[in-house]
Design a protein around this motif. Sequence first.
Motif, mmCIF file in Angstrom:
data_model
loop_
_atom_site.group_PDB
_atom_site.id
_atom_site.type_symbol
_atom_site.label_atom_id
_atom_site.label_comp_id
_atom_site.label_asym_id
_atom_site.label_seq_id
_atom_site.Cartn_x
_atom_site.Cartn_y
_atom_site.Cartn_z
ATOM 1 N N MET A 1 0.708 -1.218 0.060
ATOM 2 C CA MET A 1 -0.078 -0.053 -0.080
ATOM 3 C C MET A 1 0.955 1.365 -0.098
ATOM 4 N N ILE A 2 0.226 2.273 -0.632
ATOM 5 C CA ILE A 2 0.816 3.519 -0.615
ATOM 6 C C ILE A 2 0.152 4.324 0.643
ATOM 7 N N THR A 3 0.989 5.201 1.478
ATOM 8 C CA THR A 3 0.568 6.077 2.622
ATOM 9 C C THR A 3 0.817 7.245 2.485
ATOM 10 N N ILE A 4 0.022 8.288 2.564
ATOM 11 C CA ILE A 4 0.177 9.741 2.447
ATOM 12 C C ILE A 4 -0.651 10.317 3.746
ATOM 13 N N LYS A 5 -0.068 11.438 4.205
ATOM 14 C CA LYS A 5 -0.726 12.078 5.504
ATOM 15 C C LYS A 5 -0.526 13.510 5.392
ATOM 16 N N ASN A 6 -1.321 14.167 6.093
ATOM 17 C CA ASN A 6 -1.527 15.652 6.392
ATOM 18 C C ASN A 6 -2.274 16.092 7.764
ATOM 19 N N THR A 7 -1.884 17.115 8.065
ATOM 20 C CA THR A 7 -2.512 17.555 9.492
ATOM 21 C C THR A 7 -3.156 18.999 8.958
ATOM 22 N N VAL A 8 -4.615 18.741 9.254
ATOM 23 C CA VAL A 8 -5.487 20.039 8.981
ATOM 24 C C VAL A 8 -5.776 20.603 10.403
ATOM 25 N N ASN A 9 -5.604 22.007 10.132
ATOM 26 C CA ASN A 9 -6.039 22.929 11.384
ATOM 27 C C ASN A 9 -7.303 23.187 11.184
ATOM 28 N N ALA A 10 -8.205 22.331 11.987
ATOM 29 C CA ALA A 10 -9.470 22.401 12.072
ATOM 30 C C ALA A 10 -10.136 21.488 13.011
ATOM 31 N N SER A 11 -11.482 21.446 13.507
ATOM 32 C CA SER A 11 -12.156 20.681 14.461
ATOM 33 C C SER A 11 -12.450 19.480 13.600
ATOM 34 N N LEU A 12 -12.371 18.141 14.389
ATOM 35 C CA LEU A 12 -12.630 16.977 13.680
ATOM 36 C C LEU A 12 -13.797 16.790 12.995
ATOM 37 N N ASP A 13 -15.032 17.343 13.455
ATOM 38 C CA ASP A 13 -16.221 17.427 12.929
ATOM 39 C C ASP A 13 -16.189 18.159 11.462
ATOM 40 N N LYS A 14 -15.445 19.290 11.498
ATOM 41 C CA LYS A 14 -15.500 20.039 10.193
ATOM 42 C C LYS A 14 -14.788 19.260 9.247
ATOM 43 N N VAL A 15 -13.715 18.437 9.767
ATOM 44 C CA VAL A 15 -12.754 17.820 8.726
ATOM 45 C C VAL A 15 -13.635 16.664 8.113
ATOM 46 N N TRP A 16 -14.419 15.818 9.055
ATOM 47 C CA TRP A 16 -15.368 14.907 8.602
ATOM 48 C C TRP A 16 -16.226 15.191 7.619
ATOM 49 N N ASN A 17 -16.917 16.432 8.023
ATOM 50 C CA ASN A 17 -18.023 16.968 7.292
ATOM 51 C C ASN A 17 -17.468 17.261 5.813
ATOM 52 N N PHE A 18 -16.419 18.084 5.711
ATOM 53 C CA PHE A 18 -15.978 18.505 4.398
ATOM 54 C C PHE A 18 -15.447 17.373 3.782
ATOM 55 N N GLU A 100 -4.913 14.834 12.132
ATOM 56 C CA GLU A 100 -4.208 14.148 11.187
ATOM 57 C C GLU A 100 -4.878 13.132 10.333
ATOM 58 N N ILE A 101 -4.680 13.474 9.072
ATOM 59 C CA ILE A 101 -5.280 12.382 8.210
ATOM 60 C C ILE A 101 -4.291 11.587 7.483
ATOM 61 N N ILE A 102 -4.391 10.083 7.536
ATOM 62 C CA ILE A 102 -3.587 9.243 7.148
ATOM 63 C C ILE A 102 -4.413 8.332 5.949
ATOM 64 N N GLU A 103 -3.898 8.176 4.849
ATOM 65 C CA GLU A 103 -4.620 7.635 3.785
ATOM 66 C C GLU A 103 -3.666 6.482 3.241
ATOM 67 N N SER A 104 -4.356 5.564 3.091
ATOM 68 C CA SER A 104 -3.312 4.200 2.491
ATOM 69 C C SER A 104 -4.148 3.897 1.430
ATOM 70 N N PHE A 105 -3.448 3.407 0.343
ATOM 71 C CA PHE A 105 -4.264 2.797 -0.750
ATOM 72 C C PHE A 105 -3.334 1.971 -1.500
ATOM 73 N N ASP A 106 -4.071 0.970 -2.257
ATOM 74 C CA ASP A 106 -3.507 -0.093 -3.132
ATOM 75 C C ASP A 106 -2.921 0.696 -4.327
ATOM 76 N N PRO A 107 -1.896 0.446 -4.781
ATOM 77 C CA PRO A 107 -1.431 1.305 -6.071
ATOM 78 C C PRO A 107 -2.148 0.490 -7.274
ATOM 79 N N GLU A 108 -2.659 1.246 -8.415
ATOM 80 C CA GLU A 108 -2.815 0.647 -9.427
ATOM 81 C C GLU A 108 -1.531 0.268 -10.360
ATOM 82 N N THR A 109 -1.740 -0.469 -11.411
ATOM 83 C CA THR A 109 -0.375 -0.952 -12.311
ATOM 84 C C THR A 109 -0.084 -0.254 -13.614
ATOM 85 N N GLN A 110 -1.071 0.879 -13.963
ATOM 86 C CA GLN A 110 -0.472 1.635 -15.034
ATOM 87 C C GLN A 110 0.495 2.662 -14.902
#
Length: 134
Positions: A1-18, A100-110
């Motif tokens: 898996m490929i993992t990326i991340k970032n930290t957003v300066n906002a409330s958890l409710d706002k981040v989830w909603n957006f 902090e948002i951590i996103e992991s995804f299976d890469p595609e092959t193209q």
Amino acid sequence: MITIKNTVNASLDKVWNFWNTPEHITKWSFASPDWHTPYAEADLREGGKFKSTMAAKDGSMSFDFGGEFTLVKPNEALSYVLGDGRKVEITFTETADGVEIIESFDPETQNPEEMQRAGWQAILDNFKSYVEAN
């Protein structure tokens, strides 16, 4: 898996909603300024489907990005399977600096993995900018 991340300066409710509301998804879900997302829908529940259309602003190309949610833990985590069978896992964690948002995804092959990492990271960076500006 490929993992990326970032930290957003906002409330958890706002981040989830957006992150999950189509009216917001259309404002941030693109990797570069010459692209946009004119359409998005999301049935935010396990077994629910989602779809967004990413398109070049000049009309030269577009594609749909979609799949089915396999895990929905509000304000905590999302998992889904894309239409091509690849899996994606996302966590949302409150920290002293924001969410902090951590996103992991299976890469595609193209495309090379580094290109995929850069594209997904650019979208995550757009999300951060959009949330913090609104």
